[in-house]
Design an enzyme around this catalytic site. Sequence first.
Site, PDB file in Angstrom:
ATOM      1  N   TYR A  53       0.551  -1.179   0.064  1.00 28.73           N
ATOM      2  CA  TYR A  53       0.079   0.215   0.038  1.00 28.73           C
ATOM      3  C   TYR A  53       0.767   1.216  -0.038  1.00 28.73           C
ATOM      4  O   TYR A  53       2.116   1.154   0.771  1.00 28.73           O
ATOM      5  CB  TYR A  53      -0.949   0.107   1.290  1.00 28.73           C
ATOM      6  N   LYS A 101     -12.025   0.313   5.083  1.00 25.72           N
ATOM      7  CA  LYS A 101     -12.328  -0.314   4.153  1.00 25.72           C
ATOM      8  C   LYS A 101     -13.705  -1.429   4.546  1.00 25.72           C
ATOM      9  O   LYS A 101     -14.397  -0.995   4.771  1.00 25.72           O
ATOM     10  CB  LYS A 101     -11.099  -1.196   3.340  1.00 25.72           C
TER      11      LYS A 101
HETATM   12  C1  LIG Z   1      -6.338   1.855   2.720  1.00 24.61           C
HETATM   13  C2  LIG Z   1      -5.103   0.994   3.019  1.00 24.61           C
HETATM   14  C3  LIG Z   1      -4.251   1.268   4.140  1.00 24.61           C
HETATM   15  C4  LIG Z   1      -4.474   2.496   4.707  1.00 24.61           C
HETATM   16  O1  LIG Z   1      -5.426   2.881   5.356  1.00 24.61           O
HETATM   17  P1  LIG Z   1      -6.116   4.283   5.850  1.00 24.61           P
HETATM   18  O2  LIG Z   1      -7.126   3.665   6.770  1.00 24.61           O
HETATM   19  O3  LIG Z   1      -6.231   4.789   4.581  1.00 24.61           O
HETATM   20  O4  LIG Z   1      -5.190   4.796   6.816  1.00 24.61           O
HETATM   21  C5  LIG Z   1      -3.429   0.323   4.473  1.00 24.61           C
HETATM   22  N1  LIG Z   1      -3.266  -0.883   3.626  1.00 24.61           N
HETATM   23  C6  LIG Z   1      -4.379  -1.451   2.665  1.00 24.61           C
HETATM   24  C7  LIG Z   1      -4.145  -2.535   2.128  1.00 24.61           C
HETATM   25  C8  LIG Z   1      -5.138  -0.501   2.437  1.00 24.61           C
HETATM   26  O5  LIG Z   1      -5.912  -0.569   1.568  1.00 24.61           O
END
Ligand SMILES: *Cc1c(COP(=O)(O)O)cnc(C)c1O
Length: 430
Positions: free
Chosen positions: A129, A237
């Site tokens: 990421y 997510k």
């Molecule tokens: C979005 C995401 C992150 C970061 O998360 P935030 O809530 O935006 O800080 C880390 N790892 C993965 C795989 C992601 O999709």
Amino acid sequence: MSKHDYQSLRSKMKPESLAMSYGYNPAFSEGAVKCPIYQTSTFVFRTAEEGKEFFEVALGKRQPDPDREAGLIYSRINNPDIEILEDRLTLWDEADDAAVFESGMAAISTAVLAFVSPGDLILHSDPLYGGTDYLFKSILARFGVQSLGVLPGESREAIRQKILLSGRQDRLAAVFVETPANPTNHLIDIQMLVSLAAEFRTPERSVPVLVDNTFLGPLFQRPLVLGADLVIYSATKYLGGHSDVIAGACLGRGALIQEIKKMRTYLGTGAGPWTGWLLMRSLETLSLRMSRQAETAKIIAARLAQHPKVAKVYYPGLYQDGDPQIEIYRRQCLGPGAMISFDVMGGEAEAFRVLNRLKLIKLAVSLGGTESLAEHPKTMTHAGVDEELKRSLGISDQMIRLSVGVEDPDDLWMDLGDALGLLEGSEPSV
Ligand SMILES: *Cc1c(COP(=O)(O)O)cnc(C)c1O
């Protein structure tokens, strides 16, 4: 209900049954069936002695009494909405304990900082990421922490040699894995990395394996069961699931989570009560949402694979017998999830035309929400990734990434079909 009652329910019932009530006692809140939002920064001690005891437990000078709830002190340290949420989160991953954060990046940075020191080495999968990539390669590098990337498909022996060649094999401090890899859905073998990390373990160095489980977890991948030490989520997510909250979580064995919570207290990266409340509401429908999203994604992926304007589909549900990826899939995944990437025929112009024509599916980054989202990884989520690495990973001009939501599958297909062109009439074609 006491902590013991919760423990016995937990061994008998499924997470989706407990998601509405686990860890919350209505008697503490005037009988409210739902946990209220404890919008308070600090908590009143009944006596000075009690305040002293709570601090001794918080500072690790005294073992908590297993029959009593931990004493509440101050909301950067603990808050009922966060503690109840943490208890509920442990259900799916079969974790002892969990720590919730104000973002996924806060979870990742706090967890990693709990285990690394200057001169250490972090082994990680590539691609990562974007935020994690920057944290490891730019920020931690400034503090003398070296990172070493592993590409999908690299053998255990090749990775072992890489670690030895780094000259820091005695400083390996953590292994960080993101699987499936974003956006290609390549699977990384968690058990292989767990056993490799064990080779470098010493009495002084535990070499924890951390798995970013955002894409498939907690429904379709359980890294702790596979031997990983910690699971990390961007709760923004699937856990949050409605594209309306930024949050993160880290789960695992009690002792490791205690270390991470200590770091969280001093970095101040913990989540507030409102975030906790929103995520508790989200967990009630987590299984419903993720199951439906994966079912729809299977339909969409199969139709995309048949479409004449689509060159290739990257989706774990489409791996064929004989593909080494399907062996890993069978060992470590419980379902294919709802993230699909696909190459359109052509290049950037064709991919952009499809993205610009979508109506129901929104053109946005992020994923895991109830609404479907599409984006162009090469110029958006992965814009910061090294060009050569992008080429070797297959992150091309023609690739589109799709996060499938809870909409009707035929409506989604109608939108995609219209955008891709060549869909006859409005009849959904199979
Ligand atoms: C979005 C995401 C992150 C970061 O998360 P935030 O809530 O935006 O800080 C880390 N790892 C993965 C795989 C992601 O999709």
